[in-house]
Enzyme design. Structure first.
Site, PDB file in Angstrom:
ATOM      1  N   SER A  87     -55.174 -58.874 -42.769  1.00 21.52           N
ATOM      2  CA  SER A  87     -55.822 -57.857 -41.941  1.00 21.52           C
ATOM      3  C   SER A  87     -55.730 -58.186 -40.450  1.00 21.52           C
ATOM      4  O   SER A  87     -54.649 -58.160 -39.882  1.00 21.52           O
ATOM      5  CB  SER A  87     -57.279 -57.702 -42.400  1.00 21.52           C
ATOM      6  OG  SER A  87     -57.894 -56.587 -41.810  1.00 21.52           O
TER       7      SER A  87
ATOM      8  N   ASP B 105     -43.968 -59.108 -32.565  1.00 24.05           N
ATOM      9  CA  ASP B 105     -43.264 -57.914 -32.090  1.00 24.05           C
ATOM     10  C   ASP B 105     -42.970 -57.972 -30.596  1.00 24.05           C
ATOM     11  O   ASP B 105     -41.967 -57.419 -30.131  1.00 24.05           O
ATOM     12  CB  ASP B 105     -44.086 -56.665 -32.401  1.00 24.05           C
ATOM     13  CG  ASP B 105     -43.984 -56.261 -33.867  1.00 24.05           C
ATOM     14  OD1 ASP B 105     -43.177 -56.861 -34.596  1.00 24.05           O
ATOM     15  OD2 ASP B 105     -44.719 -55.338 -34.286  1.00 24.05           O
TER      16      ASP B 105
ATOM     17  N   LYS C 197     -52.067 -56.806 -45.802  1.00 22.58           N
ATOM     18  CA  LYS C 197     -53.131 -55.795 -45.800  1.00 22.58           C
ATOM     19  C   LYS C 197     -53.004 -54.958 -44.536  1.00 22.58           C
ATOM     20  O   LYS C 197     -53.377 -55.386 -43.453  1.00 22.58           O
ATOM     21  CB  LYS C 197     -54.520 -56.431 -45.865  1.00 22.58           C
ATOM     22  CG  LYS C 197     -55.664 -55.403 -45.886  1.00 22.58           C
ATOM     23  CD  LYS C 197     -57.014 -56.083 -45.967  1.00 22.58           C
ATOM     24  CE  LYS C 197     -58.142 -55.059 -46.025  1.00 22.58           C
ATOM     25  NZ  LYS C 197     -58.326 -54.335 -44.754  1.00 22.58           N
TER      26      LYS C 197
END
Length: 553
Positions: A294, A305, A319
């Site tokens: 999460s 990223d 998740k």
């Protein structure tokens, strides 16, 4: 809630549902609102008839709760009903705050015990220790109570008193504590690991997680840190905004960290960094594993990223679902999945599709063929649909069956409990080592203890024996199997020698926890954790570090 009130609530609900059915009866039969009202009316009618006619007395509240939980279980594991009595526990999970004594309660060897007093809070300050057996809380005998009920007895408003009676060794002690507001830190430990490398252990994403990381980084830089390891292994996540705040420590203002997309417009949100970063240049390694979930995955994924950090470890949990808490009547609430989240590259890392079920009713993992490619800021290829994959993949660490047996049978725990009664202190966590003399005393102590186990090879032979009997080959290979069994039959005495180092490691962790608590265990592990060693190697050469953040040509 007593039975009279429960029935009254049900009959009130029946009246409301009856009005709803009358109102909606003019809708076409396929209208979703009509179907909803119809099924609610059927459910309420069923409860009413059960309460009236069932041969034994029923508890309507309990039955309805079972029905609600079974219904929500059909959706996903994260959608759950929170009754009024569960609100406090839910608040602790999300805020990390509660009123109490600051101690983790557990059951070992059939006894309710203090498993870990939190440093600086009433339990630890008042002298309660790990392995203290709980006998009484105020006037309540808790020897046979479950740990959840004991925790509730210990909790209460700040500045109120509670009396605890414990057994320590042969002594019975009475301790008076004054409860206080307990704030569980998101960063239980930070410090210098090696040379100019600082280390931050982030275990939760409750209120102030971003601030906790920022303060840790600030202090480490003051100590001379020029490289940082951020460890979110085993971190199950928490508040989404705190994940954004943690990323903001390392990423410039105004950058998208995560966006949520769901069925309703009001859950469509884009979360960007809102402040200037503390340090957008310092080399950074983020450690993840299969239990990082999460909010941990938002942090690791966003930093990956933006090519801001090298990820080391194992693929995260996967998740990518967002839960919102919605209030219901009678102070209950429901936490339900309202959206999926997408990190900066555009990928959703949800690994299981709960809208599709296998024959056992479980969600199905996203097939490799359906996973899509995305690009990081520098053009590196990353994928959706299976958690966050690290840049440096590590294999999972496994322990020998003998070590597992000694720990799970609480033999390490029991030996250390006796050790702690005889020793008032030990040296600092990173200086403490289990000596040969101490290890020998542990081996001698084990002589009359039961800790038998089956090795992996023995288990394989057992399976082979079963399959051969089932497929009628046993007679042909019986003699060979018996010889194989004899040749691999384990010797506990030899295993205590062969696996001495990892057994020593388990002893060290347990001993350190008795004197330096959670912080000490983390600190003691820094020099014996092979995964941290791998993270340090990433920093060893600046060109190697940079190469992980560069697309493969």
């Amino acid at each position: 809630m007593n039975k009279f009130i429960s029935r009254k609530g049900i009959f009130t609900s029946l009246t409301v549902i009856g009005i709803a059915v009358l109102t909606l009866s003019f809708y076409p039969k396929n209208d979703k609102l009509f179907e909803l009202a119809k099924n609610l009316d059927i459910f309420a009618s069923l409860i009413r008839e059960l309460d009236t006619y069932y041969v034994d007395e029923i508890d309507p509240t309990e039955l309805v709760t079972v029905g609600i939980n079974a219904m929500l279980a059909e959706l996903d594991p994260y959608t759950e009903f929170i009754p009024e009595e569960g609100s406090d526990d839910f608040r602790v999970m999300t805020t990390g705050e509660y009123g109490g004594v600051g101690a983790l309660i557990g059951n070992r060897l059939g006894k309710n015990m203090i498993m870990m007093p939190y440093e600086g809070f009433p339990a630890q300050v008042s002298g309660l220790k790990v392995a203290d057996e709980l006998l009484r809380v105020d006037t309540v005998n808790v020897i046979n109570e479950n740990t959840g009920d004991i925790s509730k007895l210990l909790k209460g408003p700040a500045n109120t008193e509670v009396e605890v009676v414990v057994k320590r060794g042969e002594d019975t002690l009475t301790v008076k504590l004054t409860r206080k507001k307990i704030v569980i830190s998101n960063v239980p430990y930070y410090g210098m690991v090696e040379g100019e490398t600082g280390y931050i252990k982030l275990t939760d994403f409750t209120t102030n997680a971003g601030q906790d990381v920022a303060l840790a980084l600030q202090d480490l830089k003051a100590q001379g840190a020029k490289k940082i390891i951020l460890d979110v292994r085993d971190n199950p996540g928490g508040i989404l905004l705190e994940a954004v705040n943690v990323v903001n420590v390392f990423i410039p203002k105004g950058r998208e960290v995560v966006k949520t997309i769901g069925k309703l417009d009001k859950v469509l949100s884009e979360y960007k960094t809102r402040a200037s970063p503390l340090d957008k240049e310092i080399p950074l390694v983020v450690m993840i594993n299969e239990r990082s979930a999460s909010a941990s995955e938002i942090v690791a994924g966003a930093l990956q990223d933006y090519d801001r950090a090298v990820l080391v470890g194992r693929t995260s949990f996967g998740k990518g679902l967002v839960q919102s808490t919605i209030p219901l009547s009678y102070n209950s609430q429901v936490k339900l999945t309202t959206a999926k989240y997408y990190i900066p590259s555009g990928r959703c890392i949800q690994a299981i599709d709960y809208s599709k079920k296998d024959e056992d009713g479980n969600g199905i993992y996203v097939a490799d063929s359906l996973r899509k490619e995305f690009q990081t800021k520098n053009g590196r290829t990353v994928y959706d649909g299976a958690g966050i994959e690290p840049d440096v993949e590590l294999s999972s660490r496994s322990f020998a069956p003998i070590t597992y047996s000694l720990v799970t049978r609480s033999l390490v725990f029991s030996f250390v409990s006796e050790f702690a009664l005889k020793h008032d202190s030990i040296v600092k966590p990173r200086e403490f080592e289990v000596s040969e003399e101490l290890y020998t005393s542990f081996v001698d102590w084990l002589q009359d203890k039961e800790y038998d186990y089956t090795t992996r090879v023995e288990k394989t032979i057992e399976d082979l024996e079963k399959y051969s009997e089932r497929e009628k080959y046993f007679g042909d290979i019986k003699e060979a199997l018996e010889n194989l069994k004899k040749s691999v039959s384990h010797s506990k005495e030899q295993d205590l020698v062969t696996f001495k180092d990892e057994i020593k490691e388990a002893l060290k962790d347990e001993i350190v926890s008795r004197y330096y608590y959670q912080n000490g265990v983390i600190e003691a592990s820094l020099d014996q954790d092979p995964e941290i060693e791998s993270a340090l190697k990433v920093f060893a050469d600046a060109e190697v570090y940079a190469s992980y953040l560069t697309p493969v040509k």
